[in-house]
Scaffold this motif. Structure first.
Motif, PDB file in Angstrom:
ATOM      1  N   LEU A  25      10.238  68.738  19.078  1.00 53.36           N
ATOM      2  CA  LEU A  25      11.547  68.080  19.157  1.00 53.36           C
ATOM      3  C   LEU A  25      12.417  68.700  20.243  1.00 53.36           C
ATOM      4  N   ILE A  26      12.482  70.031  20.277  1.00 54.25           N
ATOM      5  CA  ILE A  26      13.290  70.692  21.299  1.00 54.25           C
ATOM      6  C   ILE A  26      12.696  70.448  22.683  1.00 54.25           C
ATOM      7  N   GLY A  27      11.374  70.503  22.772  1.00 55.03           N
ATOM      8  CA  GLY A  27      10.727  70.237  24.050  1.00 55.03           C
ATOM      9  C   GLY A  27      10.947  68.807  24.512  1.00 55.03           C
ATOM     10  N   PHE A  28      10.978  67.859  23.561  1.00 51.10           N
ATOM     11  CA  PHE A  28      11.206  66.455  23.906  1.00 51.10           C
ATOM     12  C   PHE A  28      12.556  66.262  24.576  1.00 51.10           C
ATOM     13  N   VAL A  29      13.564  66.997  24.121  1.00 48.64           N
ATOM     14  CA  VAL A  29      14.896  66.893  24.730  1.00 48.64           C
ATOM     15  C   VAL A  29      14.843  67.303  26.199  1.00 48.64           C
ATOM     16  N   PHE A  30      14.198  68.433  26.471  1.00 44.05           N
ATOM     17  CA  PHE A  30      14.100  68.901  27.852  1.00 44.05           C
ATOM     18  C   PHE A  30      13.244  67.971  28.699  1.00 44.05           C
ATOM     19  N   VAL A  31      12.119  67.535  28.165  1.00 48.61           N
ATOM     20  CA  VAL A  31      11.199  66.694  28.933  1.00 48.61           C
ATOM     21  C   VAL A  31      11.821  65.347  29.265  1.00 48.61           C
ATOM     22  N   SER A  32      12.440  64.707  28.285  1.00 48.09           N
ATOM     23  CA  SER A  32      13.037  63.392  28.533  1.00 48.09           C
ATOM     24  C   SER A  32      14.173  63.488  29.543  1.00 48.09           C
ATOM     25  N   THR A  33      14.934  64.572  29.498  1.00 51.52           N
ATOM     26  CA  THR A  33      16.005  64.765  30.471  1.00 51.52           C
ATOM     27  C   THR A  33      15.438  64.960  31.871  1.00 51.52           C
ATOM     28  N   GLN A  34      14.370  65.755  31.964  1.00 48.12           N
ATOM     29  CA  GLN A  34      13.759  66.016  33.266  1.00 48.12           C
ATOM     30  C   GLN A  34      13.113  64.760  33.837  1.00 48.12           C
ATOM     31  N   ILE A  35      12.414  63.989  33.011  1.00 39.82           N
ATOM     32  CA  ILE A  35      11.768  62.757  33.480  1.00 39.82           C
ATOM     33  C   ILE A  35      12.807  61.738  33.900  1.00 39.82           C
ATOM     34  N   ASN A  36      13.911  61.671  33.166  1.00 39.74           N
ATOM     35  CA  ASN A  36      14.982  60.746  33.532  1.00 39.74           C
ATOM     36  C   ASN A  36      15.517  61.050  34.927  1.00 39.74           C
ATOM     37  N   ALA A  86      17.598  75.042  31.819  1.00 36.68           N
ATOM     38  CA  ALA A  86      18.850  74.290  31.981  1.00 36.68           C
ATOM     39  C   ALA A  86      19.301  74.286  33.432  1.00 36.68           C
ATOM     40  N   PHE A  87      19.184  75.431  34.112  1.00 38.44           N
ATOM     41  CA  PHE A  87      19.555  75.492  35.527  1.00 38.44           C
ATOM     42  C   PHE A  87      18.640  74.624  36.377  1.00 38.44           C
ATOM     43  N   PHE A  88      17.351  74.705  36.143  1.00 37.35           N
ATOM     44  CA  PHE A  88      16.399  73.948  36.939  1.00 37.35           C
ATOM     45  C   PHE A  88      16.573  72.445  36.735  1.00 37.35           C
ATOM     46  N   ILE A  89      16.695  72.016  35.485  1.00 40.51           N
ATOM     47  CA  ILE A  89      16.859  70.588  35.214  1.00 40.51           C
ATOM     48  C   ILE A  89      18.188  70.087  35.769  1.00 40.51           C
ATOM     49  N   GLY A  90      19.241  70.897  35.644  1.00 43.00           N
ATOM     50  CA  GLY A  90      20.537  70.500  36.198  1.00 43.00           C
ATOM     51  C   GLY A  90      20.470  70.298  37.696  1.00 43.00           C
ATOM     52  N   PHE A  91      19.819  71.233  38.394  1.00 41.25           N
ATOM     53  CA  PHE A  91      19.671  71.100  39.854  1.00 41.25           C
ATOM     54  C   PHE A  91      18.841  69.872  40.204  1.00 41.25           C
ATOM     55  N   ASN A  92      17.693  69.720  39.541  1.00 48.05           N
ATOM     56  CA  ASN A  92      16.817  68.585  39.832  1.00 48.05           C
ATOM     57  C   ASN A  92      17.532  67.258  39.649  1.00 48.05           C
ATOM     58  N   ASN A  93      18.218  67.105  38.520  1.00 45.88           N
ATOM     59  CA  ASN A  93      18.868  65.830  38.220  1.00 45.88           C
ATOM     60  C   ASN A  93      20.032  65.553  39.163  1.00 45.88           C
ATOM     61  N   ASN A  94      20.786  66.584  39.530  1.00 48.09           N
ATOM     62  CA  ASN A  94      21.886  66.384  40.474  1.00 48.09           C
ATOM     63  C   ASN A  94      21.372  65.918  41.831  1.00 48.09           C
ATOM     64  N   GLN A  95      20.327  66.580  42.327  1.00 50.02           N
ATOM     65  CA  GLN A  95      19.772  66.207  43.624  1.00 50.02           C
ATOM     66  C   GLN A  95      19.125  64.828  43.582  1.00 50.02           C
ATOM     67  N   ALA A  96      18.469  64.511  42.473  1.00 46.80           N
ATOM     68  CA  ALA A  96      17.836  63.203  42.342  1.00 46.80           C
ATOM     69  C   ALA A  96      18.881  62.090  42.331  1.00 46.80           C
ATOM     70  N   TYR A  97      19.972  62.305  41.592  1.00 41.46           N
ATOM     71  CA  TYR A  97      21.019  61.289  41.550  1.00 41.46           C
ATOM     72  C   TYR A  97      21.690  61.140  42.913  1.00 41.46           C
ATOM     73  N   ASP A  98      21.849  62.224  43.654  1.00 34.33           N
ATOM     74  CA  ASP A  98      22.427  62.124  45.000  1.00 34.33           C
ATOM     75  C   ASP A  98      21.566  61.232  45.890  1.00 34.33           C
ATOM     76  N   ARG A  99      20.240  61.381  45.787  1.00 34.79           N
ATOM     77  CA  ARG A  99      19.345  60.538  46.577  1.00 34.79           C
ATOM     78  C   ARG A  99      19.495  59.069  46.173  1.00 34.79           C
ATOM     79  N   TRP A 100      19.555  58.826  44.852  1.00 35.92           N
ATOM     80  CA  TRP A 100      19.681  57.449  44.366  1.00 35.92           C
ATOM     81  C   TRP A 100      21.004  56.839  44.813  1.00 35.92           C
ATOM     82  N   TRP A 101      22.085  57.579  44.687  1.00 35.91           N
ATOM     83  CA  TRP A 101      23.400  57.045  45.024  1.00 35.91           C
ATOM     84  C   TRP A 101      23.536  56.812  46.522  1.00 35.91           C
TER      85      TRP A 101
END
Length: 296
Positions: free
Chosen positions: A235-246, A57-72
């Motif tokens: 199913l649980i892994g799919f939630v994490f993977v789809s969030t990370q890929i997004n 959760a920490f790793f995906i949260g950091f990755n997605n925040n930084q990725a969105y900052d780059r996009w924005w």
């Protein structure tokens, strides 16, 4: 850039199907190992997948925040280019006195600059810029590695000609030159985002942690769910993977895909605005959405 609020499940599965197969295979292997090798020897502590899930959760949260900052940031840069381009063309049309030949040439060259910058950011060759350049301009920029920067150099020379011909005064020269500086800034910021690689350790460790989590979760849940643990683990892994890929789809905001900044639409919109300001008759059509779902 996506335009719809709801994303089709088929689109998500197209992006994750390879990882899904790996997870299903891993869950199946974990279930078989637990069932036939370790079931009668010891039980897997429940705390293991719990701790791994927290780390993920920490790793995906950091990755997605930084990725969105780059996009924005990329979207803001090209939003500034839209406003500065309109102001640049308006000033070139209104400021100079006498012949408007140089002003018209500079406005057309600016359209070529935008197409050259877009092609560079997407690693492509854009043929749309040649129709806005003279043969001399094409010859000069082809001899340089950074075509869009070369176009700004030519713009600066033509701006100097306007000043030397007394078609603009010193204050208007400084105003127009400041706009060229802003174009250079936007160009440099776009290149910085494009050329700065997202830390690979974060994406790599996130994938490893997700795989370990899926395997350990399947081992633990199989103690009570039996063969259904394979599906639950996936199913649980799919939630994490789809969030990370997004999130990772936003790392390169200038990529030519449905998640990137719509450079085609933005450059075409600027092109249309500037040609209309020049009162041209041959105006291209706006870029349309693909399947009413996303625009490039």
């Amino acid at each position: 850039m996506l335009l719809v609020q709801n994303i089709r499940l088929s689109r998500i599965l197209r992006n994750t199907w390879k990882v899904d197969l790996i997870m299903i295979a891993s869950c199946t292997g974990a279930y078989l190992i637990r069932e036939y090798l370790i079931a009668h020897h010891f039980e897997i502590p429940v705390i293991i997948p719990s701790l791994l899930g927290t780390a993920i959760a920490f790793f995906i949260g950091f990755n997605n925040n930084q990725a969105y900052d780059r996009w924005w940031e990329g979207r803001k840069i090209w939003g500034s280019l839209v406003n500065d381009s309109r102001s640049f063309a308006r000033s070139l049309i209104s400021y100079p006195s006498g012949s408007d030949e140089i002003s018209r040439r500079m406005i057309c060259r600016h359209i070529a600059f935008l197409y050259a910058l877009k092609a560079s950011l997407r690693g492509a060759t854009d043929e749309g810029l040649s129709k806005y350049l003279t043969d001399e301009d094409i010859l000069e920029i082809n001899s340089q590695s950074n075509m869009h920067n070369a176009l700004l150099n030519i713009q600066a020379r033509d701006l100097q000609k306007l000043s030397q011909n007394n078609q603009i005064d010193g204050f208007r020269f400084m105003d127009l030159n400041q706009m060229l500086v802003r174009f250079t800034d936007s160009m440099g910021m776009s290149e910085r985002i494009k050329n700065t690689v997202f830390p690979t350790t974060y994406t790599y460790l996130t994938k490893v942690f997700i795989w370990l989590f899926v395997v350990s979760f399947t081992l633990v849940i199989s103690q009570s769910a039996g063969v259904y643990s394979i599906f639950l683990g996936w199913l649980i892994g799919f939630v994490f993977v789809s969030t990370q890929i997004n999130g990772m789809s936003l790392v390169d905001p200038f990529r030519n895909n449905s998640s990137g900044v719509p450079l085609n639409q933005i450059t075409r919109a600027i092109e249309i605005n500037l040609l209309e300001m020049l009162q041209e008759s041959d105006i291209p059509e706006p870029v349309r959405a693909i399947n009413d779902e996303y625009i490039l």
